[in-house]
Design a protein around this motif. Sequence first.
Motif, PDB file in Angstrom:
ATOM      1  N   ALA A 153       2.702 -10.971  -1.302  1.00 59.88           N
ATOM      2  CA  ALA A 153       2.148 -10.243  -2.440  1.00 59.88           C
ATOM      3  C   ALA A 153       1.510 -11.172  -3.459  1.00 59.88           C
ATOM      4  N   ASP A 154       2.053 -12.356  -3.631  1.00 57.75           N
ATOM      5  CA  ASP A 154       1.482 -13.287  -4.600  1.00 57.75           C
ATOM      6  C   ASP A 154       0.098 -13.738  -4.155  1.00 57.75           C
ATOM      7  N   GLU A 155      -0.056 -14.017  -2.871  1.00 60.81           N
ATOM      8  CA  GLU A 155      -1.373 -14.412  -2.361  1.00 60.81           C
ATOM      9  C   GLU A 155      -2.366 -13.265  -2.487  1.00 60.81           C
ATOM     10  N   ARG A 156      -1.919 -12.041  -2.179  1.00 62.73           N
ATOM     11  CA  ARG A 156      -2.831 -10.893  -2.221  1.00 62.73           C
ATOM     12  C   ARG A 156      -3.277 -10.569  -3.640  1.00 62.73           C
ATOM     13  N   ILE A 157      -2.356 -10.610  -4.590  1.00 60.18           N
ATOM     14  CA  ILE A 157      -2.661 -10.136  -5.936  1.00 60.18           C
ATOM     15  C   ILE A 157      -3.130 -11.261  -6.853  1.00 60.18           C
ATOM     16  N   ASN A 158      -2.501 -12.417  -6.740  1.00 59.62           N
ATOM     17  CA  ASN A 158      -2.809 -13.507  -7.664  1.00 59.62           C
ATOM     18  C   ASN A 158      -3.674 -14.601  -7.051  1.00 59.62           C
ATOM     19  N   GLY A 159      -3.796 -14.595  -5.742  1.00 57.84           N
ATOM     20  CA  GLY A 159      -4.586 -15.620  -5.063  1.00 57.84           C
ATOM     21  C   GLY A 159      -5.874 -15.068  -4.526  1.00 57.84           C
ATOM     22  N   GLY A 160      -6.368 -15.693  -3.456  1.00 58.95           N
ATOM     23  CA  GLY A 160      -7.636 -15.276  -2.872  1.00 58.95           C
ATOM     24  C   GLY A 160      -7.495 -14.181  -1.853  1.00 58.95           C
ATOM     25  N   SER A 161      -6.302 -13.788  -1.542  1.00 54.16           N
ATOM     26  CA  SER A 161      -5.965 -12.745  -0.572  1.00 54.16           C
ATOM     27  C   SER A 161      -6.463 -13.050   0.833  1.00 54.16           C
ATOM     28  N   ALA A 162      -6.761 -14.316   1.103  1.00 53.42           N
ATOM     29  CA  ALA A 162      -7.175 -14.677   2.460  1.00 53.42           C
ATOM     30  C   ALA A 162      -5.962 -14.649   3.375  1.00 53.42           C
ATOM     31  N   GLY A 163      -6.074 -13.893   4.434  1.00 51.39           N
ATOM     32  CA  GLY A 163      -5.020 -13.915   5.439  1.00 51.39           C
ATOM     33  C   GLY A 163      -3.980 -12.838   5.318  1.00 51.39           C
ATOM     34  N   THR A 164      -3.972 -12.064   4.232  1.00 54.77           N
ATOM     35  CA  THR A 164      -2.908 -11.070   4.080  1.00 54.77           C
ATOM     36  C   THR A 164      -3.268  -9.707   4.643  1.00 54.77           C
ATOM     37  N   THR A 165      -4.543  -9.473   4.965  1.00 52.86           N
ATOM     38  CA  THR A 165      -4.981  -8.131   5.368  1.00 52.86           C
ATOM     39  C   THR A 165      -4.878  -7.949   6.880  1.00 52.86           C
ATOM     40  N   GLU A 166      -3.952  -7.099   7.295  1.00 48.97           N
ATOM     41  CA  GLU A 166      -3.779  -6.766   8.703  1.00 48.97           C
ATOM     42  C   GLU A 166      -3.662  -5.253   8.842  1.00 48.97           C
ATOM     43  N   PHE A 167      -3.836  -4.754  10.060  1.00 50.05           N
ATOM     44  CA  PHE A 167      -3.914  -3.316  10.314  1.00 50.05           C
ATOM     45  C   PHE A 167      -2.793  -2.859  11.233  1.00 50.05           C
ATOM     46  N   ILE A 168      -2.317  -1.638  10.972  1.00 44.39           N
ATOM     47  CA  ILE A 168      -1.288  -1.041  11.811  1.00 44.39           C
ATOM     48  C   ILE A 168      -1.624   0.431  12.031  1.00 44.39           C
ATOM     49  N   GLY A 169      -1.223   0.971  13.170  1.00 43.99           N
ATOM     50  CA  GLY A 169      -1.480   2.385  13.417  1.00 43.99           C
ATOM     51  C   GLY A 169      -1.264   2.748  14.873  1.00 43.99           C
ATOM     52  N   GLY A 170      -2.015   3.749  15.319  1.00 48.44           N
ATOM     53  CA  GLY A 170      -1.880   4.204  16.698  1.00 48.44           C
ATOM     54  C   GLY A 170      -2.496   5.572  16.870  1.00 48.44           C
ATOM     55  N   GLY A 171      -2.243   6.170  18.040  1.00 52.25           N
ATOM     56  CA  GLY A 171      -2.807   7.477  18.267  1.00 52.25           C
ATOM     57  C   GLY A 171      -2.491   8.038  19.635  1.00 52.25           C
TER      58      GLY A 171
END
Length: 312
Positions: A119-137
């Motif tokens: 959360a610190d990287e996503r909100i206070n940093g550059g947010s590089a690397g924190t975005t991943e996807f989950i799901g299905g169908g």
Amino acid sequence: MTSNFLKGFALLVLALAATPASAAALYSNEMASASGWGFNAFGSAASAGDYAVTFGYDYSADFIPEAPNSQVGDTATSGVKLEANLAGGAASGFTLYPTGQSFSGNYQLRFDVWMNYDADERINGGSAGTTEFIGGGIGYDNASADIGAGAQIIATGDGGSGSDWRAFADGTFLAATEYVAGDRNGFNPHYSNFLPGVSPPAGQFQVDDPAGVAGSPGFQWVTFEVNTNNGLSTVVLEKPNGDRRTVIVIDEPYTSDGNIGLYYADLFSSVTSRPDLTFGLIDNVVVSAIPEPTAGLLLAVAGCLAGLRRRV
């Protein structure tokens, strides 16, 4: 494609009809063992094995509470832990599917989802690397590693994409106008009001425990539900308190007969500096038949939509 009025009409009826309490279970799995599961990986995950799937993972070690749909007799706080792009620096991911399973007719897939990130990287940093996807169908072909056949939904855990919610019909990435919100961005109030930002579990000792990002399933359990009913598919989110919100009514052509698939991916090349904090969890996978009275109602709605389409 329907008009907004027609889609709203269908959405109202489908949201009322697609209720988990009325469904008869066809398949269930609490994700305790890799036995009976197949894997298809793409990107660096396929070429270098740059991913990890840990069945029977005790997520209480990460101070994560028990998933909302665990049943009496289940192994408490145990599910499958999903990780991608651990070190490869390239987009990668995979689809899990239960071997030997196939479903047809009118049915529903439900599974509990948790997303964790730095959360610190996503909100206070550059947010590089924190975005991943989950799901299905549903309607999965047992072969596609990336999004393929069927009606599929995936979401970011941290709101780090302009398209945090992504629905597909046989691999076609559906336009923003197809969604109830008219938007795929988690910042839209349709998503952010339903999923407020949540701080990471205090026991993870993340820096200052900053609040999470609203509109994505970060640091909270959310049940994903994908229904198929006579050519229409609804994607619904459900919170542990029972509150429900429809993401999209898919009326584009899609394959409904087939298996189910569970998806996890990092679609960006950046690698998180805290892989210990960046992962997804899935628990309590259930496939259920939708009772005939509900299916009949939905068939009537589909007929109504077809008639109205000819007049618009």
